[in-house]
Structures are given as structure tokens and as C-alpha cells.
Design a protein around this motif. Structure first.
Motif, PDB file in Angstrom:
ATOM      1  N   VAL A   1       0.869  -1.175   0.000  1.00 42.77           N
ATOM      2  CA  VAL A   1       0.000   0.000   0.000  1.00 42.77           C
ATOM      3  C   VAL A   1       0.906   1.224   0.000  1.00 42.77           C
ATOM      4  O   VAL A   1       1.809   1.325   0.837  1.00 42.77           O
ATOM      5  N   THR A   2       0.700   2.141  -0.927  1.00 44.80           N
ATOM      6  CA  THR A   2       1.477   3.377  -0.997  1.00 44.80           C
ATOM      7  C   THR A   2       0.544   4.564  -0.782  1.00 44.80           C
ATOM      8  O   THR A   2      -0.473   4.696  -1.471  1.00 44.80           O
ATOM      9  N   TYR A   3       0.902   5.395   0.209  1.00 52.39           N
ATOM     10  CA  TYR A   3       0.160   6.624   0.491  1.00 52.39           C
ATOM     11  C   TYR A   3       0.985   7.803  -0.016  1.00 52.39           C
ATOM     12  O   TYR A   3       2.178   7.906   0.278  1.00 52.39           O
ATOM     13  N   HIS A   4       0.322   8.691  -0.752  1.00 52.47           N
ATOM     14  CA  HIS A   4       1.024   9.856  -1.297  1.00 52.47           C
ATOM     15  C   HIS A   4       0.235  11.129  -0.954  1.00 52.47           C
ATOM     16  O   HIS A   4      -0.628  11.553  -1.723  1.00 52.47           O
ATOM     17  N   PRO A   5       0.489  11.750   0.216  1.00 53.24           N
ATOM     18  CA  PRO A   5      -0.185  13.007   0.534  1.00 53.24           C
ATOM     19  C   PRO A   5       0.346  14.136  -0.338  1.00 53.24           C
ATOM     20  O   PRO A   5       1.519  14.147  -0.721  1.00 53.24           O
ATOM     21  N   LYS A   6      -0.529  15.091  -0.649  1.00 49.24           N
ATOM     22  CA  LYS A   6      -0.133  16.195  -1.513  1.00 49.24           C
ATOM     23  C   LYS A   6       0.868  17.122  -0.835  1.00 49.24           C
ATOM     24  O   LYS A   6       1.670  17.767  -1.509  1.00 49.24           O
ATOM     25  N   THR A   7       0.838  17.202   0.492  1.00 50.35           N
ATOM     26  CA  THR A   7       1.810  17.976   1.265  1.00 50.35           C
ATOM     27  C   THR A   7       2.282  17.127   2.432  1.00 50.35           C
ATOM     28  O   THR A   7       1.536  16.273   2.920  1.00 50.35           O
ATOM     29  N   PRO A   8       3.523  17.332   2.925  1.00 52.42           N
ATOM     30  CA  PRO A   8       3.977  16.592   4.109  1.00 52.42           C
ATOM     31  C   PRO A   8       3.071  16.868   5.303  1.00 52.42           C
ATOM     32  O   PRO A   8       2.544  17.962   5.463  1.00 52.42           O
ATOM     33  N   VAL A   9       2.903  15.866   6.155  1.00 57.55           N
ATOM     34  CA  VAL A   9       2.003  15.958   7.298  1.00 57.55           C
ATOM     35  C   VAL A   9       2.818  15.913   8.584  1.00 57.55           C
ATOM     36  O   VAL A   9       3.605  14.988   8.801  1.00 57.55           O
ATOM     37  N   GLY A  10       2.627  16.912   9.446  1.00 56.83           N
ATOM     38  CA  GLY A  10       3.323  16.948  10.719  1.00 56.83           C
ATOM     39  C   GLY A  10       2.749  15.948  11.707  1.00 56.83           C
ATOM     40  O   GLY A  10       1.685  15.362  11.484  1.00 56.83           O
ATOM     41  N   PRO A  11       3.427  15.733  12.839  1.00 61.64           N
ATOM     42  CA  PRO A  11       2.965  14.764  13.838  1.00 61.64           C
ATOM     43  C   PRO A  11       1.600  15.156  14.401  1.00 61.64           C
ATOM     44  O   PRO A  11       1.382  16.319  14.729  1.00 61.64           O
ATOM     45  N   PRO A  12       0.667  14.205  14.518  1.00 60.68           N
ATOM     46  CA  PRO A  12      -0.668  14.495  15.060  1.00 60.68           C
ATOM     47  C   PRO A  12      -0.654  14.484  16.582  1.00 60.68           C
ATOM     48  O   PRO A  12      -1.242  13.609  17.226  1.00 60.68           O
ATOM     49  N   LEU A  13       0.013  15.465  17.198  1.00 65.33           N
ATOM     50  CA  LEU A  13       0.169  15.508  18.648  1.00 65.33           C
ATOM     51  C   LEU A  13      -0.689  16.599  19.263  1.00 65.33           C
ATOM     52  O   LEU A  13      -0.954  17.625  18.642  1.00 65.33           O
ATOM     53  N   SER A  14      -1.099  16.384  20.510  1.00 60.54           N
ATOM     54  CA  SER A  14      -1.772  17.394  21.312  1.00 60.54           C
ATOM     55  C   SER A  14      -1.121  17.419  22.681  1.00 60.54           C
ATOM     56  O   SER A  14      -0.619  16.400  23.162  1.00 60.54           O
ATOM     57  N   PHE A  15      -1.155  18.568  23.315  1.00 60.89           N
ATOM     58  CA  PHE A  15      -0.567  18.741  24.636  1.00 60.89           C
ATOM     59  C   PHE A  15      -1.653  19.202  25.599  1.00 60.89           C
ATOM     60  O   PHE A  15      -2.366  20.164  25.329  1.00 60.89           O
ATOM     61  N   ILE A  16      -1.784  18.504  26.709  1.00 62.31           N
ATOM     62  CA  ILE A  16      -2.821  18.785  27.687  1.00 62.31           C
ATOM     63  C   ILE A  16      -2.155  19.310  28.952  1.00 62.31           C
ATOM     64  O   ILE A  16      -1.196  18.714  29.450  1.00 62.31           O
ATOM     65  N   GLN A  17      -2.685  20.410  29.487  1.00 59.89           N
ATOM     66  CA  GLN A  17      -2.211  20.943  30.763  1.00 59.89           C
ATOM     67  C   GLN A  17      -3.428  21.279  31.601  1.00 59.89           C
ATOM     68  O   GLN A  17      -4.153  22.226  31.315  1.00 59.89           O
ATOM     69  N   GLN A  18      -3.650  20.492  32.618  1.00 59.36           N
ATOM     70  CA  GLN A  18      -4.796  20.701  33.487  1.00 59.36           C
ATOM     71  C   GLN A  18      -4.495  20.100  34.847  1.00 59.36           C
ATOM     72  O   GLN A  18      -3.643  19.221  34.982  1.00 59.36           O
ATOM     73  N   SER A  19      -5.193  20.569  35.849  1.00 59.78           N
ATOM     74  CA  SER A  19      -5.014  20.022  37.190  1.00 59.78           C
ATOM     75  C   SER A  19      -5.575  18.616  37.238  1.00 59.78           C
ATOM     76  O   SER A  19      -6.620  18.335  36.642  1.00 59.78           O
ATOM     77  N   PRO A  20      -4.900  17.708  37.889  1.00 58.29           N
ATOM     78  CA  PRO A  20      -5.383  16.337  37.936  1.00 58.29           C
ATOM     79  C   PRO A  20      -6.696  16.228  38.700  1.00 58.29           C
ATOM     80  O   PRO A  20      -6.865  16.824  39.754  1.00 58.29           O
ATOM     81  N   ALA A  21      -7.640  15.470  38.151  1.00 57.44           N
ATOM     82  CA  ALA A  21      -8.924  15.228  38.813  1.00 57.44           C
ATOM     83  C   ALA A  21      -8.759  14.042  39.756  1.00 57.44           C
ATOM     84  O   ALA A  21      -8.689  12.900  39.326  1.00 57.44           O
ATOM     85  N   LEU A  22      -8.674  14.339  41.052  1.00 55.27           N
ATOM     86  CA  LEU A  22      -8.424  13.300  42.050  1.00 55.27           C
ATOM     87  C   LEU A  22      -9.576  13.251  43.035  1.00 55.27           C
ATOM     88  O   LEU A  22     -10.170  14.286  43.384  1.00 55.27           O
ATOM     89  N   PRO A  23      -9.914  12.074  43.537  1.00 60.50           N
ATOM     90  CA  PRO A  23     -10.989  11.957  44.530  1.00 60.50           C
ATOM     91  C   PRO A  23     -10.594  12.661  45.834  1.00 60.50           C
ATOM     92  O   PRO A  23      -9.404  12.891  46.098  1.00 60.50           O
ATOM     93  N   PRO A  24     -11.588  13.030  46.659  1.00 63.35           N
ATOM     94  CA  PRO A  24     -11.273  13.642  47.967  1.00 63.35           C
ATOM     95  C   PRO A  24     -10.435  12.710  48.835  1.00 63.35           C
ATOM     96  O   PRO A  24     -10.476  11.482  48.708  1.00 63.35           O
ATOM     97  N   ASP A  25      -9.652  13.333  49.747  1.00 63.18           N
ATOM     98  CA  ASP A  25      -8.808  12.593  50.705  1.00 63.18           C
ATOM     99  C   ASP A  25      -7.752  11.737  50.014  1.00 63.18           C
ATOM    100  O   ASP A  25      -7.299  10.720  50.554  1.00 63.18           O
ATOM    101  N   THR A  26      -7.377  12.134  48.807  1.00 60.32           N
ATOM    102  CA  THR A  26      -6.339  11.402  48.096  1.00 60.32           C
ATOM    103  C   THR A  26      -4.972  11.904  48.539  1.00 60.32           C
ATOM    104  O   THR A  26      -4.744  13.111  48.640  1.00 60.32           O
ATOM    105  N   VAL A  27      -4.068  11.003  48.863  1.00 55.71           N
ATOM    106  CA  VAL A  27      -2.695  11.360  49.213  1.00 55.71           C
ATOM    107  C   VAL A  27      -1.866  11.332  47.939  1.00 55.71           C
ATOM    108  O   VAL A  27      -1.783  10.305  47.261  1.00 55.71           O
TER     109      VAL A  27
END
Length: 287
Positions: free
Chosen positions: A165-191
Motif C-alpha cells: 500500500v502506498t500513500y502519497h499526501p499532496k503535502t507533508p504531514v506533521g505529527p498528530p500531537l496534542s498537549f494537555i495541561q490541566q489540574s489532575p482530577a483526584l478523589p477527595p482525601d487522596t494522598v
């Protein structure tokens, strides 16, 4: 594209065999089907090609000791959209058994999945999708489910083969990455214990250009044929699948605290299936 040219060369060779088969004397009442001279068919078809996704969700995360923020990286869904496909093939038959080669082509779009909430994505070169050409080609065997007879109207068969199978995109494709920055959702009384000497990793994803992957294919089909002279003309229906590795490569290496890089680990994505349903014409040469 070297493999595509090879498939066309094999089709040309089978076409030459068809000319030889058409010149033979078919008046002999062959008692044993295995003694019947070979015949050749040429086909052209159009249909629908539906590839599965190239990537799965991959999540790498750590909790910052300074901010307590959960820092994560993920690869998002990358796939070729279903689209119309065109296929041509040639088969050399000897009784129920055949040798076949075929080439398929589809022009579609390569898209990246939706952006999750709270993320900053690495864009697909500023696009949501890019145009891509997909070539599928193979050589292999075919087996008729019933004995071949010149006057048989319905000719069901199965097939399998190896190719690519040969794939030929018309333009080069960059890495499909996402970056997440958020406070962790932790249950109460979690150490929560945070290590100051957290491990660090180097993440590498290849840029996608023209990619070729080895493929295995299989399927079933049937001909509804009308015997005409020393051959036949008919309708061909086929269902098939080309199975190949994902062209997306993800590599992870640990950064040593004292310098240098650790051993490389590769993330293996699922196999990509190229499901196809086509209908078209077929011409048989020889009885």
C-alpha cells in the motif's frame, strides 16, 4: 511506485497469454476439467474503499512538582476518509486455480481527529485535512469454489496475495500531537506523592510523506458471465481487504539524569485494514 509498475508488467504478461489462449482450438470436448486449456480474464471495476484508522490514543503524562499540573502528550486519531476506488486486474486460470495481479487507486483526504478540550494541538501544517492518493497492489492466487466450465453462468471464487500500500499526501504531514495541561482530577482525601527526580522522555514522531507498507490481501468474488464464442463477458463483484502496518511511527527514549539516552521503545499501532467493495466488468478469453 516501482511496485505499481511491476503489477502493470504482470498484467501485460497475462494479456499476452490471453492472446495465445484465444488462438487455440476449443472444439475439443475435454472430459477432464484439469486437461482443459487455460483461460485468462481481464477486469475493471469501481467501488468503495474504507481504511481503518492509522493511530490509537497514546497518553504519556507526569505531574509537575512546581505547579501540580498534569502534563500530558497524546497522539490523536489519524485516518484516511472512505472514498471511491478504481481497480484493474488480470487472472490466468488453469481449471479452478488462478494466478492474479491487480492494482487499485483512490483519491481521498487524510484527516486528524477533533481537538480535545483544554489542549493545544500541533497543527496538520495549518490544515484540518490534506488530499492523499492511495495505491493498493498485489500478486497472488485465486481458487474457484466450483469446477470451471465454459457454459457456467455464475463463477464464485476466493483470492489472496501479497503486495503493498502506498500513500502519497499532496503535502507533508506533521505529527498528530496534542498537549494537555490541566489540574489532575483526584478523589477527595487522596494522598498525592510527587517525586522531585521525575523521569524525562524524548518523544519522536516521523513526518509523513510518501509512505509504502507491505500488505497481505484476501477476499471473495463472483462473476456473472455470458459465454460468447471462445470466451465470455460479464459482471464481477468483489469484497476484499488489504492489511498493512500503520505508516505512523512513534518512538520513546528515556533521558538519563547523568546524560545520554536510554533504549528506544516503539509504540505499535493496530494494523490498518483497507476494506473494499467493487463492481465492474470482466472479459474472459478462452473456453
Amino acid at each position: 511506485m516501482r511496485y505499481v509498475r511491476l503489477a502493470f508488467a504482470l498484467a501485460l504478461a497475462i494479456l499476452m497469454l490471453a492472446a495465445t489462449a484465444a488462438a487455440q482450438d476449443w472444439s475439443q470436448p475435454w472430459a477432464d476439467p484439469q486437461d482443459r486449456p487455460p483461460h485468462v480474464d481481464l477486469s475493471g471495476a469501481a467501488g468503495f474503499l474504507m481504511p481503518t484508522g492509522w493511530s490509537n490514543l497514546v497518553l504519556l503524562g507526569s505531574i509537575s512538582s512546581a505547579t501540580g499540573v498534569l502534563e500530558q502528550v497524546l497522539t490523536r486519531d489519524l485516518r484516511v476518509e472512505p472514498k471511491t476506488a478504481f481497480k484493474g486486474g488480470a487472472t490466468y486460470w488453469r481449471d479452478r486455480y488462478g494466478f492474479r495481479t491487480q492494482v487499485s487507486f483512490s483519491r481521498s483526504s487524510l484527516t486528524i481527529g477533533g481537538t480535545p478540550l483544554g489542549t493545544t494541538q500541533s497543527p496538520l501544517d495549518g490544515r484540518a485535512s490534506v488530499s492523499i492518493d492511495t495505491w493498493l497492489y498485489d500478486v497472488g492466487g485465486a481458487i474457484g469454489f466450483v469446477d470451471y466450465k465454459p457454459d457456467r453462468v455464475v463463477w464464485p471464487y476466493g483470492f489472496f496475495g501479497l503486495g503493498g500500500v502506498t500513500y502519497h499526501p499532496k503535502t507533508p504531514v506533521g505529527p498528530p500531537l496534542s498537549f494537555i495541561q490541566q489540574s489532575p482530577a483526584l478523589p477527595p482525601d487522596t494522598v498525592l506523592v510527587v517525586r522531585d527526580n521525575s523521569r524525562q522522555f524524548l518523544l519522536a514522531v516521523d513526518e509523513l510523506g510518501t509512505e509504502t507498507e507491505f500488505a497481505f490481501n484476501f477476499g471473495v468474488g463472483t462473476d456473472f458471465r455470458l459465454p460468447i464464442g471462445p470466451g465470455g463477458l460479464g459482471l464481477r463483484l468483489e469484497l476484499s481487504d488489504h492489511v498493512a502496518s500503520s505508516p505512523l511511527g512513534l518512538r520513546v527514549r528515556e533521558l538519563s539524569p547523568i546524560g545520554g539516552l536510554g533504549a528506544e521503545d516503539r509504540v505499535r499501532f493496530d494494523l490498518v485494514h483497507h476494506l473494499s467493495a467493487t463492481a465492474g466488468f470482466v472479459v474472459h478469453f478462452g473456453r
